[in-house]
Scaffold this active site. Sequence first.
Site, short mmCIF file in Angstrom:
data_model
loop_
_atom_site.label_atom_id
_atom_site.label_comp_id
_atom_site.label_asym_id
_atom_site.label_seq_id
_atom_site.Cartn_x
_atom_site.Cartn_y
_atom_site.Cartn_z
N ARG A 197 17.23 -11.64 16.40
CA ARG A 197 17.00 -12.82 15.68
C ARG A 197 18.16 -13.59 15.50
O ARG A 197 18.47 -14.70 15.77
CB ARG A 197 16.55 -12.63 14.24
CG ARG A 197 14.81 -12.52 14.23
CD ARG A 197 14.45 -11.41 13.15
NE ARG A 197 14.87 -10.19 13.67
CZ ARG A 197 14.22 -9.50 14.36
NH1 ARG A 197 13.00 -9.90 15.05
NH2 ARG A 197 14.67 -8.44 14.77
N THR A 198 19.17 -12.94 15.15
CA THR A 198 20.52 -13.94 14.61
C THR A 198 21.14 -14.46 15.87
O THR A 198 21.49 -15.40 16.05
CB THR A 198 21.41 -12.92 13.81
OG1 THR A 198 20.85 -12.15 12.99
CG2 THR A 198 22.48 -13.81 13.07
N LYS A 223 40.31 -2.02 25.68
CA LYS A 223 42.03 -1.74 26.13
C LYS A 223 42.62 -1.56 24.77
O LYS A 223 43.83 -1.43 24.77
CB LYS A 223 42.35 -2.73 27.01
CG LYS A 223 41.65 -2.85 28.41
CD LYS A 223 42.00 -4.30 29.13
CE LYS A 223 41.04 -4.54 30.19
NZ LYS A 223 41.35 -5.94 30.72
N ARG A 232 29.24 -10.93 14.49
CA ARG A 232 28.64 -9.90 13.76
C ARG A 232 29.44 -8.38 14.07
O ARG A 232 29.83 -8.30 15.25
CB ARG A 232 27.01 -9.48 14.35
CG ARG A 232 26.58 -7.96 13.62
CD ARG A 232 25.17 -7.91 13.79
NE ARG A 232 24.16 -8.94 13.18
CZ ARG A 232 22.86 -8.92 12.82
NH1 ARG A 232 22.33 -7.83 13.76
NH2 ARG A 232 22.21 -9.74 12.36
N HIS A 274 25.16 -10.96 4.89
CA HIS A 274 24.51 -11.51 5.84
C HIS A 274 24.09 -13.17 5.61
O HIS A 274 22.84 -13.21 4.97
CB HIS A 274 23.08 -10.71 6.34
CG HIS A 274 22.60 -11.06 7.71
ND1 HIS A 274 23.14 -12.25 8.52
CD2 HIS A 274 21.62 -10.66 8.34
CE1 HIS A 274 22.25 -12.40 9.57
NE2 HIS A 274 21.52 -11.27 9.66
N1 CP Z 1 17.36 -10.29 10.44
C1 CP Z 1 18.23 -9.81 11.38
O1 CP Z 1 19.37 -10.08 10.96
O2 CP Z 1 17.70 -9.65 12.49
P1 CP Z 1 18.65 -9.11 13.96
O3 CP Z 1 19.29 -7.95 13.60
O4 CP Z 1 17.63 -9.04 14.81
O5 CP Z 1 19.58 -10.02 13.99
#
Ligand code: CP
Length: 336
Positions: free
Chosen positions: A53-54, A84, A105, A135
Site C-alpha cells: 500500500r504505502t 557493498k 521505509r 508510520h
Molecule cells: N499499511 C501499510 O503500511 O501497508 P504496506 O505495508 O502494504 O505498505
Amino acid sequence: GQSLISVTQLTTPGLELLVQTAAEMRTLVKNHGGDDRLKHKILATIFYEASTRTSCSFQTAMLRLGGQVMHVDASAGGNTSSKKGETVSDTVKCLQCYTDVTVMRHPTQGTVVDTALDSIITKPVINAGDGVGEHPTQALLDLFTIIDEIGILQDDNVLNNEPSIEPLIVVLLGDLKHGRTVHSLAKLLARAQREFFKRPLVLRYCSPEVLKMPSYIQEYIDEVSTIAGSDITQEVYTNVYDAMKNSDVLYQTRVQKERFNSPVEYANVKGAYIIDTQLMEDAPRKMIVMHPLPRVDEIDTDVDKDPRAAYFRQMENGLYVRMAILALVLGKGVAN
Ligand code: CP
C-alpha cells in the site's frame, strides 16, 4: 519543503490544511483523475522493507499529480550499493542528487529520522515506516478516514468540527507492542483532541499482556494531555467485547510476525483476536472497523461485506492523503 518523520511535528493548522487538501484530491481524482501540478518533479521511493500500500499509493499519488517516480526496492539491500557497505544516508544522498523528495521505509526504528537529520541530506524525506517506530502517513490517512466516516468531514469537503461533549472512543486492538501504525495513530489522535476533534477522546488499548502498548507512548500522551489541557482517557483491556462497548472505531492490527524473536512466542499470541461476523453482531451499530492492512487472519473475509468494514475505504484514502502530502511538501498544495 520539510521532512515528515513523526506525527509529533504536526500542528492543528497543518492538520486542517492536510485534511482539506486530501479531500480536494479525492474530488480531483474522481472528477479528472488528477492534474499536472508536480510536472518536472521526481519522487524517489526507497523501501528497505516490504510494502504494498504505502509504496504503491505514494507512487500513484506522484503520477496522478503529473510527476514522475524512481522506485528502489532495497529489501535486504536489494541490488543497491548497500550490498557493498554504503550507509543509508549516503544512499539517500545519492537519490536526492537526482530527485526532489524521498519516501523511505526501513526495518530499524530511528533510521529514517537519523537519515532526514543527517547534514548531508537537504531535500524532504517522508517516513514510510521505521521498524516499530512510526508510520506518520498511515496515521494521517487513518485520521482522515475517521473524520470522513463519522461525519466530521462533510460531503462538500467542509470540516464540521464544532465542539461536542460526546466522546470519540477508539479501540486499538491486537499487536500494540510492535504496531507502528497504532503508535503513530494514538499520538496523533492525542495531539488532535483539543483543537481539532474538540471532543473528549477515549483511547482503549486491547491486547494480550505481552503485546501491550509501550509505556513510552502512554507517557507521551499523558504529557500532551497535561501540557495542552486535553481531555484524554487511556484505558487497558484484554477482552475485546468489553473494549468495543459504545465505541466509534475498532482498529484491528496484524500480529507482526517479523518482529518476534522466536516462532514459539509468535504462535502463543497469533489469533488472539479475530473479528468475525459473530463479533460484529455484538458491536455497536455506529462502530467502524479499521485495519492498516495487510491482514493475515485477524479479520474474517465475511466481515468485508459489512457496511461498517471501513478498511478498504481506509486503504483508498491512502492515495488522497499521500497526494496531499506530496503536493504540500513540494509547495503545490493549490493547483497552478
Ligand atoms: N499499511 C501499510 O503500511 O501497508 P504496506 O505495508 O502494504 O505498505
